[in-house]
Design an enzyme around this catalytic site. Structure first.
Site, PDB file in Angstrom:
ATOM      1  CG  HIS A 194      -1.985  -1.057   1.166  1.00  0.00           C
ATOM      2  ND1 HIS A 194      -2.967  -1.084   0.208  1.00  0.00           N
ATOM      3  CD2 HIS A 194      -2.198  -2.130   1.971  1.00  0.00           C
ATOM      4  CE1 HIS A 194      -3.752  -2.130   0.412  1.00  0.00           C
ATOM      5  NE2 HIS A 194      -3.308  -2.785   1.474  1.00  0.00           N
TER       6      HIS A 194
ATOM      7  CD  GLU B 186      -4.509  -8.834   4.625  1.00  0.00           C
ATOM      8  OE1 GLU B 186      -4.936  -7.695   4.890  1.00  0.00           O
ATOM      9  OE2 GLU B 186      -3.617  -9.056   3.798  1.00  0.00           O
TER      10      GLU B 186
END
Length: 290
Positions: free
Chosen positions: A76, A177
């Site tokens: 990210h 996740e």
């Protein structure tokens, strides 16, 4: 009579001598140069700060602040492998070990990360056994994996015997996740070569639609917790979960949050002991620091 007594004494003395000599000849196991991996093996807790910035000075300031490892964020962030190679080289010898969260469990991503000196590979969104296997396969040299041998700055960083020492010093972290990953947690944890399974606080909520504290969310965390520890794998999570049972591998905030908190402490606006988010609740990844 006296001779009969002396003989057993001589035999015992020789036996002790041989044992002592044997121990002296046994090779002494050296501590791992990846001090974070050594701490994992010793059952100690680890904390790593998150890095988004390509500034080597920023990286070095964090890497020498007492953290066990640096969580270099390449999933990210716009960081390139060239950026990260420069950061790791500029701060070679720092106390915090360089770990990279790669974009995906591909040969290209993991090969580049290890070649520039990463001693930990963090793989996001592991939903399947195949992805967990790929994380190990590309992080380790044969016979444990299929990492190829080429050029990189790993030799000047870790020595000319790097090929022989790389596998024992490498840390493989996989992140669960999603509800799919949670459902497959037992199979994922059975993959050999995984050092840490990380319960991703933000995306467990993002993908499930449930918040921390809700029973559905906490059931997912409990499932990851139980399966991970049953397989003798270290359990990871956000630093806010440091008081949760079983967690020993923690991701600390990024540099913007740390700078803001440090400035507030410096100005006396908040006491150092209370700096940070609400106790026990992990901040949402990507949210603006308060």
């Amino acid at each position: 009579m006296r001779e009969k007594r002396i003989i057993p004494i001589i035999v015992i003395a020789l036996a002790f001598f041989c044992i002592a000599a044997g121990k002296a000849q046994m090779p002494q196991q050296k501590p791992l140069y990846n001090t974070a991996k050594q701490k994992l093996k010793d059952g100690k807790a680890l904390v790593g700060a998150t890095v988004f910035s390509p500034d080597p000075n920023m990286y070095c300031a964090m890497a020498n602040s007492g953290y066990d490892f640096m969580w270099i964020e390449m999933q990210h962030s716009p960081l390139t492998f060239e950026d990260v190679a420069r950061m790791i080289w500029a701060c070679r010898g720092s106390s915090a070990m360089p770990f990279i969260r790669v974009p995906d469990a591909t040969e290209s991503d993991i090969q580049k990360a290890t070649d520039i000196g990463a001693l930990g590979i963090i793989v996001p969104t592991v939903d399947t056994v195949e992805k967990a296997e790929a994380a190990v396969k590309w992080a380790k040299y044969p016979p444990e994996g299929r990492r190829s041998q080429g050029n990189g700055q790993y030799v000047p960083l870790y020595g000319t015997d790097y090929r022989q020492t790389a596998n024992p010093n490498m840390v493989v972290v996989i992140m669960i996740e999603t509800p799919i990953g949670v459902a497959n947690a037992e199979k994922i944890a059975s993959v050999p070569g995984i050092d840490v399974i990380f319960a991703a606080s933000t995306d467990l909520g993002n993908f499930s639609g449930h918040k921390q504290g809700e029973k559905e969310y906490e059931a997912m965390v409990t499932k990851i917790h139980d399966v991970t520890l049953e397989h003798n794998i270290r359990l990871g999570g956000p630093q806010a979960w440091k008081d949760r049972s079983g967690f020993t591998f923690f991701q600390a905030p990024g540099e913007t949050t740390l700078i803001q908190l440090g400035a507030q402490v410096n100005l006396g606006k908040i006491p150092a002991a209370s700096a940070g988010a609400k106790p026990g609740v992990a901040a949402t990844e990507g949210a603006e620091p308060r």
